[in-house]
Design a protein around this motif. Structure first.
Motif, mmCIF file in Angstrom:
data_model
loop_
_atom_site.group_PDB
_atom_site.id
_atom_site.type_symbol
_atom_site.label_atom_id
_atom_site.label_comp_id
_atom_site.label_asym_id
_atom_site.label_seq_id
_atom_site.Cartn_x
_atom_site.Cartn_y
_atom_site.Cartn_z
ATOM 1 N N HIS A 28 0.843 -1.193 0.000
ATOM 2 C CA HIS A 28 0.000 0.000 0.000
ATOM 3 C C HIS A 28 0.884 1.251 0.000
ATOM 4 N N TYR A 30 0.971 3.641 1.846
ATOM 5 C CA TYR A 30 1.372 4.113 3.179
ATOM 6 C C TYR A 30 2.503 3.290 3.786
ATOM 7 N N ASP A 44 -3.186 1.990 -4.228
ATOM 8 C CA ASP A 44 -4.226 2.271 -3.235
ATOM 9 C C ASP A 44 -5.063 1.011 -3.031
ATOM 10 N N SER A 45 -6.062 1.094 -2.182
ATOM 11 C CA SER A 45 -6.839 -0.096 -1.833
ATOM 12 C C SER A 45 -7.479 -0.737 -3.062
ATOM 13 N N ASN A 118 -12.293 -0.847 4.144
ATOM 14 C CA ASN A 118 -11.657 -0.877 5.469
ATOM 15 C C ASN A 118 -12.614 -1.492 6.489
ATOM 16 N N SER A 133 -12.022 4.654 -1.358
ATOM 17 C CA SER A 133 -12.131 6.110 -1.404
ATOM 18 C C SER A 133 -12.118 6.615 -2.846
ATOM 19 N N HIS A 201 -7.090 13.661 1.604
ATOM 20 C CA HIS A 201 -7.773 12.380 1.392
ATOM 21 C C HIS A 201 -9.228 12.532 1.857
ATOM 22 N N GLU A 203 -10.913 10.755 3.668
ATOM 23 C CA GLU A 203 -11.126 10.337 5.066
ATOM 24 C C GLU A 203 -10.911 11.510 6.037
ATOM 25 N N THR A 218 -5.425 7.891 -2.403
ATOM 26 C CA THR A 218 -3.959 7.861 -2.551
ATOM 27 C C THR A 218 -3.569 7.537 -3.997
HETATM 28 P P1 13P Z 1 -6.782 4.496 -0.310
HETATM 29 O O1 13P Z 1 -5.401 3.965 -0.550
HETATM 30 O O2 13P Z 1 -7.769 3.641 -1.011
HETATM 31 O O3 13P Z 1 -6.893 5.928 -0.673
HETATM 32 O O4 13P Z 1 -7.123 4.302 1.244
HETATM 33 C C1 13P Z 1 -6.471 4.891 2.257
HETATM 34 C C2 13P Z 1 -6.470 4.105 3.507
HETATM 35 O O5 13P Z 1 -6.751 4.600 4.553
HETATM 36 C C3 13P Z 1 -6.069 2.719 3.500
HETATM 37 O O6 13P Z 1 -5.980 2.251 4.782
#
Ligand code: 13P
Ligand code: SF4
Length: 305
Positions: A28, A30, A44-45, A118, A133, A201, A203, A218
């Motif tokens: 991912h 992150y 991304d997810s 999530n 997202s 983002h 979120e 992301t």
């Molecule tokens: P995305 O990578 O889909 O934007 O999601 C962010 C996230 O919080 C994944 O845990």
């Protein structure tokens, strides 16, 4: 990032083991930089779910959090899915259980449930369709019902609600990393970098979103960073994103909107754990067949869209 003197040697060993096991590494956006550097695909997810469903290798090493590895296992049940750190969970996903969701649905008969990816596999099994997202608005628009239950992220739900002509009924969950980014952080960064664009983002809190120039998942941040003429960008999301953006766009400057926007769970995986995962074939993530079948229905509806 861990400063490991053996980093290059470890990366080489990972590459060798990957061949031996016929494995692919998905990471991912992150994930720590050293993990991104050794990954075959970073995304991304949504992108990672699509990749998990399409890759040909026998083993998927999923560098992310538990719900992501579960999704990969649901979409590719014949493959071995490994999560290098079994305690890498998502606190937002833990904010709703299947029992809570079933009870909530009873209060709103006939309303479909959109479940953010999530969530646990058990929760997905109770959802009509999943979303990420990057596709949440399209997913909601694909439904006929005027009223829609949306779980678990209230911030993502609020952002979607502004962009669709439906009534979105949110669950009261949130991502602590994004929720900790405040409007005053954005105002401060605007003063520090007056030329910069503000990207956040979905979120993030609604009052943070109000101050942003762009609201992007992301994956969309990665694409937009390559296309934009802008050279200064304040990024309102988890810190790993800055590593990815700088790596892809060395001539542009990316600044975190909040200096402590770290997801502790995303940072539980490191190069050593990736190596150990491949060497010992741990930790295997599997979903019970009946839950997997029901959750797959909701995920596949999303992937098809
Ligand atoms: P995305 O990578 O889909 O934007 O999601 C962010 C996230 O919080 C994944 O845990
Ligand atoms: Fe969960 Fe937030 Fe961490 Fe993503 S960044 S895994 S949503 S806690």
């Amino acid at each position: 990032m861990i400063d490991d003197p053996d980093k290059e040697a470890l990366s080489q060993k990972i590459r060798e083991l990957k061949k031996k096991r016929n494995a692919v590494i998905l990471a991912h956006n992150y994930q720590p930089g050293e993990v991104q550097d050794v990954a075959d695909y970073i995304g991304d997810s949504l992108e990672l779910s699509q990749k998990a469903a399409a890759v040909e290798e026998d083993v998927i090493v999923f560098c992310g959090v538990h719900f992501m590895a579960e999704t990969a296992s649901i979409l590719s049940p014949q493959k071995t899915v490994l999560l290098p750190e079994i305690h890498a969970g998502c606190p937002m996903a833990d904010m709703i259980t299947a029992v809570e969701l079933v009870a909530w649905k009873k209060n709103y008969p006939g309303r479909p449930v959109v479940g953010y990816v999530n969530t646990s596999a058990e929760v997905k099994a109770e959802c009509d369709v999943c979303c990420t997202s990057s596709n949440a608005v399209n997913v909601v628009n694909s439904l006929e019902s005027h009223e829609i239950l949306f779980a678990p992220d209230k911030n993502l739900a609020a952002w979607v609600a502004r962009r669709v002509s439906r009534i979105i009924i949110p669950w009261d969950g949130y991502c602590y990393v994004h929720n900790n980014i405040l409007a005053r952080d954005i105002r401060e960064k605007k003063k520090m970098y007056p030329e910069a664009e503000i990207w956040v983002h979905p979120e993030c809190r609604p009052d943070v979103i109000d101050l942003a120039d762009k609201v992007l998942s992301t994956g969309k941040m990665v694409k937009e960073a390559r296309l934009t003429e802008t050279r200064e960008i304040v990024v309102g999301t988890e810190a790993g994103m800055i590593y990815r953006l700088k790596h892809d766009n060395p001539a542009k400057n990316f600044y975190p909107a909040h200096d402590l926007a770290f997801c502790a769970n995303m940072k539980k995986i490191n190069l050593r754990k990736v190596y150990t995962a491949l060497e010992q074939m741990i930790y295997r993530v599997q979903v019970p067949p009946e839950i997997s079948r029901r959750a797959r229905g909701a995920i596949e509806k999303m992937v098809k869209l």
